[in-house]
Write an enzyme that holds these catalytic residues in place. Structure first.
Site, PDB file in Angstrom:
ATOM      1  N   ALA A  33       0.836  -1.206   0.000  1.00 12.48           N
ATOM      2  CA  ALA A  33       0.000   0.000   0.000  1.00 12.48           C
ATOM      3  C   ALA A  33       0.869   1.255   0.000  1.00 12.48           C
ATOM      4  O   ALA A  33       0.532   2.250  -0.656  1.00 12.48           O
ATOM      5  CB  ALA A  33      -0.940  -0.006   1.200  1.00 12.48           C
ATOM      6  N   GLY A  80       2.161   1.554  -3.444  1.00 12.32           N
ATOM      7  CA  GLY A  80       0.985   1.751  -4.301  1.00 12.32           C
ATOM      8  C   GLY A  80       0.429   3.153  -4.207  1.00 12.32           C
ATOM      9  O   GLY A  80      -0.010   3.736  -5.203  1.00 12.32           O
ATOM     10  N   ASP A  81       0.444   3.722  -3.009  1.00  9.88           N
ATOM     11  CA  ASP A  81       0.002   5.100  -2.817  1.00  9.88           C
ATOM     12  C   ASP A  81       0.857   6.039  -3.662  1.00  9.88           C
ATOM     13  O   ASP A  81       0.335   6.914  -4.359  1.00  9.88           O
ATOM     14  CB  ASP A  81       0.094   5.464  -1.332  1.00  9.88           C
ATOM     15  N   GLY A  82       2.142   5.823  -3.634  1.00  8.13           N
ATOM     16  CA  GLY A  82       3.059   6.677  -4.391  1.00  8.13           C
ATOM     17  C   GLY A  82       2.901   6.536  -5.890  1.00  8.13           C
ATOM     18  O   GLY A  82       2.858   7.528  -6.625  1.00  8.13           O
ATOM     19  N   ASP A 108      -0.461   7.988  -7.051  1.00  3.03           N
ATOM     20  CA  ASP A 108      -0.374   9.445  -7.038  1.00  3.03           C
ATOM     21  C   ASP A 108       0.418   9.941  -8.245  1.00  3.03           C
ATOM     22  O   ASP A 108       0.023  10.912  -8.902  1.00  3.03           O
ATOM     23  CB  ASP A 108       0.274   9.912  -5.734  1.00  3.03           C
TER      24      ASP A 108
END
Length: 144
Positions: A29, A32-34, A37
């Site tokens: 996560a 994945g967030d990076g 984004d």
């Protein structure tokens, strides 16, 4: 011929090959967030050269937990078994933090979505990752 970013990073920083399956759901996560984004920022910037504040507002509306939650809701029926398992591991992971402006349900779904994005990125399944992002945005009626 240009090298892929992944190959360039591995060579430049002497990174070793690690299976995406070996990472914890919260690590998936995190990356994945990076990457999600970065994908959204890239698309938003490509839509027009405008004030940074406007770019930030548009990006923020698409990367917030409620938007990611709506996206994953629309994607569940097209995920493979493996993708569903990664999503569920991320969704069910116990995190020490919670988003300020999200319900617990949206936050957990968003964490699962980010884990899936991280998994696909680390597993070099970039076409599938981009397809799911595009499809998720469309199914959630989120405009770029």
């Amino acid at each position: 011929m240009e090298k892929s970013l992944n190959k360039l990073l591995k060579e430049s920083f002497q990174m070793h090959e690690v299976s995406a399956k070996s990472y914890s759901p919260l690590v998936l996560a995190y990356i994945g967030d990076g990457i999600y984004d970065l994908v959204i920022r890239t698309v938003v910037v490509n839509r027009g050269n405008t004030q940074a504040n406007k770019l930030h507002k548009k990006t923020s509306s698409l990367v917030k937990a409620s938007s990611q939650s709506a996206m994953i809701d629309g994607l569940l029926e097209i995920l493979t078994e493996e993708e569903m398992a990664v999503y569920k591991r991320g969704r069910n992971a116990k995190s020490a933090t919670m988003a300020k402006n999200a319900t617990m349900q949206d936050y957990r779904k968003a964490t699962g979505f980010e884990a899936l994005m991280g998994y696909l990125y680390l597993d070099n399944q970039w076409e599938r990752m981009v397809y799911l992002i595009k499809e998720g945005l469309q199914r959630a009626n989120l405009c770029l």
